[in-house]
Design a protein around this motif. Structure first.
Motif, PDB file in Angstrom:
ATOM      1  N   GLY A 236       0.791  -1.239   0.000  1.00  0.00           N
ATOM      2  CA  GLY A 236       0.000   0.000   0.000  1.00  0.00           C
ATOM      3  C   GLY A 236       0.821   1.286   0.000  1.00  0.00           C
ATOM      4  O   GLY A 236       0.345   2.323   0.455  1.00  0.00           O
ATOM      5  N   LYS A 237       2.039   1.241  -0.540  1.00  0.00           N
ATOM      6  CA  LYS A 237       2.924   2.428  -0.555  1.00  0.00           C
ATOM      7  C   LYS A 237       2.319   3.556  -1.393  1.00  0.00           C
ATOM      8  O   LYS A 237       2.218   4.696  -0.941  1.00  0.00           O
ATOM      9  N   SER A 238       1.944   3.217  -2.622  1.00  0.00           N
ATOM     10  CA  SER A 238       1.431   4.250  -3.527  1.00  0.00           C
ATOM     11  C   SER A 238       0.090   4.792  -3.019  1.00  0.00           C
ATOM     12  O   SER A 238      -0.149   5.998  -3.053  1.00  0.00           O
ATOM     13  N   SER A 239      -0.747   3.907  -2.507  1.00  0.00           N
ATOM     14  CA  SER A 239      -2.049   4.345  -1.959  1.00  0.00           C
ATOM     15  C   SER A 239      -1.837   5.290  -0.781  1.00  0.00           C
ATOM     16  O   SER A 239      -2.569   6.267  -0.617  1.00  0.00           O
ATOM     17  N   LEU A 240      -0.832   4.992   0.033  1.00  0.00           N
ATOM     18  CA  LEU A 240      -0.573   5.836   1.200  1.00  0.00           C
ATOM     19  C   LEU A 240      -0.108   7.230   0.774  1.00  0.00           C
ATOM     20  O   LEU A 240      -0.521   8.238   1.353  1.00  0.00           O
TER      21      LEU A 240
ATOM     22  N   SER B 140      -4.656   3.883   7.333  1.00  0.00           N
ATOM     23  CA  SER B 140      -5.551   3.266   6.353  1.00  0.00           C
ATOM     24  C   SER B 140      -5.720   4.269   5.227  1.00  0.00           C
ATOM     25  O   SER B 140      -6.149   5.405   5.468  1.00  0.00           O
ATOM     26  N   ALA B 141      -5.345   3.854   4.021  1.00  0.00           N
ATOM     27  CA  ALA B 141      -5.507   4.733   2.860  1.00  0.00           C
ATOM     28  C   ALA B 141      -6.988   4.865   2.541  1.00  0.00           C
ATOM     29  O   ALA B 141      -7.441   5.874   2.017  1.00  0.00           O
ATOM     30  N   GLU B 142      -7.713   3.832   2.899  1.00  0.00           N
ATOM     31  CA  GLU B 142      -9.159   3.781   2.654  1.00  0.00           C
ATOM     32  C   GLU B 142      -9.892   4.827   3.514  1.00  0.00           C
ATOM     33  O   GLU B 142     -10.780   5.512   3.039  1.00  0.00           O
TER      34      GLU B 142
HETATM   35  P1  GTP Z   1       3.651  -2.057  -5.565  1.00  0.00           P
HETATM   36  O1  GTP Z   1       3.858  -0.732  -6.228  1.00  0.00           O
HETATM   37  O2  GTP Z   1       3.134  -3.101  -6.501  1.00  0.00           O
HETATM   38  O3  GTP Z   1       4.832  -2.515  -4.787  1.00  0.00           O
HETATM   39  O4  GTP Z   1       2.425  -1.911  -4.511  1.00  0.00           O
HETATM   40  P2  GTP Z   1       2.121  -0.760  -3.437  1.00  0.00           P
HETATM   41  O5  GTP Z   1       2.776  -1.089  -2.154  1.00  0.00           O
HETATM   42  O6  GTP Z   1       2.384   0.595  -4.004  1.00  0.00           O
HETATM   43  O7  GTP Z   1       0.539  -0.954  -3.207  1.00  0.00           O
HETATM   44  P3  GTP Z   1      -0.678  -0.116  -3.797  1.00  0.00           P
HETATM   45  O8  GTP Z   1      -0.757   1.228  -3.147  1.00  0.00           O
HETATM   46  O9  GTP Z   1      -0.642  -0.161  -5.292  1.00  0.00           O
HETATM   47  O10 GTP Z   1      -1.916  -0.941  -3.210  1.00  0.00           O
HETATM   48  C1  GTP Z   1      -2.066  -2.334  -3.431  1.00  0.00           C
HETATM   49  C2  GTP Z   1      -3.525  -2.732  -3.220  1.00  0.00           C
HETATM   50  O11 GTP Z   1      -3.902  -2.573  -1.842  1.00  0.00           O
HETATM   51  C3  GTP Z   1      -4.536  -1.886  -4.016  1.00  0.00           C
HETATM   52  O12 GTP Z   1      -5.549  -2.735  -4.467  1.00  0.00           O
HETATM   53  C4  GTP Z   1      -5.049  -0.889  -2.982  1.00  0.00           C
HETATM   54  O13 GTP Z   1      -6.354  -0.438  -3.266  1.00  0.00           O
HETATM   55  C5  GTP Z   1      -5.027  -1.714  -1.707  1.00  0.00           C
HETATM   56  N1  GTP Z   1      -4.824  -0.857  -0.518  1.00  0.00           N
HETATM   57  C6  GTP Z   1      -3.777  -0.045  -0.275  1.00  0.00           C
HETATM   58  N2  GTP Z   1      -3.898   0.581   0.912  1.00  0.00           N
HETATM   59  C7  GTP Z   1      -5.072   0.163   1.440  1.00  0.00           C
HETATM   60  C8  GTP Z   1      -5.764   0.447   2.652  1.00  0.00           C
HETATM   61  O14 GTP Z   1      -5.338   1.228   3.519  1.00  0.00           O
HETATM   62  N3  GTP Z   1      -6.942  -0.229   2.855  1.00  0.00           N
HETATM   63  C9  GTP Z   1      -7.443  -1.096   1.962  1.00  0.00           C
HETATM   64  N4  GTP Z   1      -8.589  -1.719   2.248  1.00  0.00           N
HETATM   65  N5  GTP Z   1      -6.818  -1.389   0.797  1.00  0.00           N
HETATM   66  C10 GTP Z   1      -5.666  -0.770   0.524  1.00  0.00           C
END
Ligand code: GTP
Ligand code: MG
Length: 201
Positions: A35-39, A177-179
């Motif tokens: 969830g790095k990018s979402s955060l 929680s990014a959500e």
């Molecule tokens: P990579 O770039 O592939 O390494 O992934 P990342 O760490 O950047 O993860 P990314 O933010 O793309 O999120 C991965 C998945 O997790 C997505 O489907 C998001 O919607 C979900 N997600 C991320 N953060 C949260 C959160 O806080 N809550 C929920 N329910 N889902 C989340």
């Protein structure tokens, strides 16, 4: 800290080509899909500034963002992404470690771990590597919306207890929680606070 502006700057594969290191910088790292990018989208308040995906391995470069014209944020590729070739994995790993080791303006790295999971070997090894190289980090527990309050109350102390087996002093940590935008103010205020000691080169 209030967000007045957040812009995407550039993507790089070589730390030497990243933006001029004249501002305090914070990196976000952790396993693929944690969830790095979402955060980053959540804390900047710009839903699509960093690219996210439900498929692991989305972020493959060092991505820089500028916050309030004062701070650099770096979105990094995930480690522990199994579905790519060994050569690719090694290449990413070197790119990330070189960046973390040599980036002169890096103030702190946020290591993201999924609040639903037990401590994973790859995260613990990564923290150890950071420690050995005297690179400061803090922990961000992500996706807390996926756990009940009670489960969260058990999970975090359990994780910290695991860490205390190898670490004398526990790192600063955040629940996010990014959500639900949980932990936003805490992370932003920490960025502001840590940056006070930044000395331009
Ligand atoms: P990579 O770039 O592939 O390494 O992934 P990342 O760490 O950047 O993860 P990314 O933010 O793309 O999120 C991965 C998945 O997790 C997505 O489907 C998001 O919607 C979900 N997600 C991320 N953060 C949260 C959160 O806080 N809550 C929920 N329910 N889902 C989340
Ligand atoms: Mg990503």
């Amino acid at each position: 800290m209030h967000i007045e502006s957040a812009i995407f700057l550039e993507s790089n594969t070589d730390f030497k080509k990243c933006p001029t290191p004249n501002l305090p910088e914070f990196a976000f790292i952790g396993r693929s899909n944690v969830g790095k990018s979402s955060l980053i989208n959540m804390i900047t308040g710009h839903k699509k500034i960093a690219k996210t995906s439900s498929t692991p391995g989305k972020t493959q470069t060092l991505n820089h963002f500028l916050l309030n014209k004062k701070y650099y944020i770096a979105d990094l590729p995930g480690y522990g992404y199994a579905k790519t070739s060994k050569t690719n994995r090694r290449k990413w790993e070197k790119m990330i470690r070189d960046y973390l080791f040599f980036r002169p303006n890096l103030m702190n790295t946020f290591i993201l771990v999924d609040s639903r999971h037990n401590a994973q070997a790859s995260d613990l090894e990564f923290m150890e590597w950071m420690g050995e190289n005297s690179l400061p980090f803090s922990i961000i527990f992500t996706k807390t919306d996926k756990l009940s309050t009670n489960a969260l109350r058990e999970a975090i102390p359990k994780y910290l207890e695991e860490l205390s087996k190898t670490w004398e002093e526990l790192p600063v940590y955040f629940l996010t929680s990014a959500e639900k935008s949980t932990g936003r103010d805490e992370v932003l205020d920490y960025i502001e606070k840590v940056s006070v000691v930044f000395v331009p080169q």
